[in-house]
Write an enzyme that holds these catalytic residues in place. Structure first.
Site, PDB file in Angstrom:
ATOM      1  CE1 TYR A 110      -1.105  -1.035   6.042  1.00  0.00           C
ATOM      2  CE2 TYR A 110      -2.272   0.691   7.221  1.00  0.00           C
ATOM      3  CZ  TYR A 110      -1.489  -0.451   7.226  1.00  0.00           C
ATOM      4  OH  TYR A 110      -1.102  -1.009   8.427  1.00  0.00           O
ATOM      5  CG  LEU A 115      -6.516  -4.559  11.092  1.00  0.00           C
ATOM      6  CD1 LEU A 115      -7.203  -3.306  10.554  1.00  0.00           C
ATOM      7  CD2 LEU A 115      -5.138  -4.716  10.460  1.00  0.00           C
ATOM      8  CD  GLU A 138      -4.496  -5.368  16.596  1.00  0.00           C
ATOM      9  OE1 GLU A 138      -4.774  -6.226  15.732  1.00  0.00           O
ATOM     10  OE2 GLU A 138      -4.999  -4.231  16.603  1.00  0.00           O
ATOM     11  CE  LYS A 190      -3.643  -3.272   6.563  1.00  0.00           C
ATOM     12  NZ  LYS A 190      -3.007  -3.676   7.838  1.00  0.00           N
TER      13      LYS A 190
END
Length: 293
Positions: free
Chosen positions: A35, A211, A187, A154
């Site tokens: 996505y 990511l 993150e 992702k």
């Protein structure tokens, strides 16, 4: 007029709550999908090229084949049909629907493509969905990083992110910062993390453990543009208290100051000067981009 987001399901434009997905879709059964989410400012897709390049990479890494030009065309058509100017556009591509088997369907099935436009309640130009939080800063929770080993893709496999973010929300925090077994702060659950030490920006280096955030890359470019030194090196949980400033960045978060981590205060408990400088530079660049047309 319905308040339901406008969607595009395999080329058909309809309200999101009218989309019907097979229970045999591999996104439902296995999380076998990728996505993207893009910010819309004044009816235009921000950082589009970066998001689309990452989507192509995710599709390639997951070996999901689709007609990418058609997907982009459908995205543009759906955004135009929505009539909104301030929004998030969500895209998801699944491997398709087939009888449940771990291996890819053989012969291959057609991928399923979902696009929808989630409008912000505030439709004023370049609206801010987090005005209070951006002004005062937010508190974050540290949480063990429980995700799989290909965070650079992702994919919709977000259970580790969901559990960490829920822990943060239940504790009254804005976001959870994920901490690897070696102590590296990787993150946020849906944001990238930056620190400031001695006037220099610090953020985790790229790799399978994070990511490759599109806003993260933009912030690094912005830092270079305004003459702010930056380094991609791990932030460590055990040395975090020596940091001068912290902030998050992301598609909707933009540049979000962090003023507290767990039970301790960052700096003087107010957004730092460099974080403020990055916030201003971010908004200035968006305004410049809109003027450029």
């Amino acid at each position: 007029m319905s308040n339901m987001p406008l969607a595009n399901w395999n080329g058909e434009i309809l309200p999101l709550d009218q989309v019907r997905v097979s229970v045999l879709d591999r996104a439902f059964l296995f999380g076998d999908a990728v996505y993207e989410a893009l910010r819309v400012y004044s009816g235009r897709l921000w950082l589009r090229e970066g998001h689309m390049a990452r989507l192509v990479r995710s599709l390639r890494e997951m070996r999901i084949e689709t007609e990418f030009a058609r997907l982009e065309r459908r995205m543009d058509e759906t955004l135009a049909a929505s009539g909104v100017s301030e929004a998030i556009v969500y895209l998801q591509v699944t491997r398709g629907a087939a009888l449940r088997s771990h291996a890819f369907p053989n012969p291959p099935v057609s991928p399923n493509e979902l696009i929808y436009v989630q409008a912000y309640a505030d439709q004023s130009p370049v609206c801010d969905p987090y005005p209070a939080e951006r002004a005062t800063g937010v508190r974050v929770l540290t949480h063990p990083d429980l995700r799989w080993k290909r965070c650079d893709i992702k994919s919709v496999n977000l259970l580790g992110n969901v559990l960490a973010n829920q822990a943060a929300i239940e504790g009254g925090y804005f976001e959870a910062i994920l901490v690897a077994e070696n102590g590296d702060m990787t993150e946020g659950t849906h944001t990238s993390l930056f620190g400031v030490k001695g006037g220099k920006l610090l953020t985790s280096p790229r790799g399978p453990h994070i990511l490759p955030g599109i806003t993260r890359a933009f912030v690094l470019e912005l830092a270079e543009r305004i003459g702010l030194p930056a380094s991609e090196e791990p932030l460590r949980a055990e040395t975090l208290r020596a940091i001068d400033e912290l902030f998050l960045c992301g598609t909707s978060a933009e540049v979000m100051p962090i003023t507290g981590v767990d039970d301790w205060q960052v700096g003087d408990g107010r957004p730092g000067a460099i974080t403020r400088r990055m916030q201003a530079a971010f908004r200035e660049r968006v305004a410049e981009w809109l003027r450029e047309g």
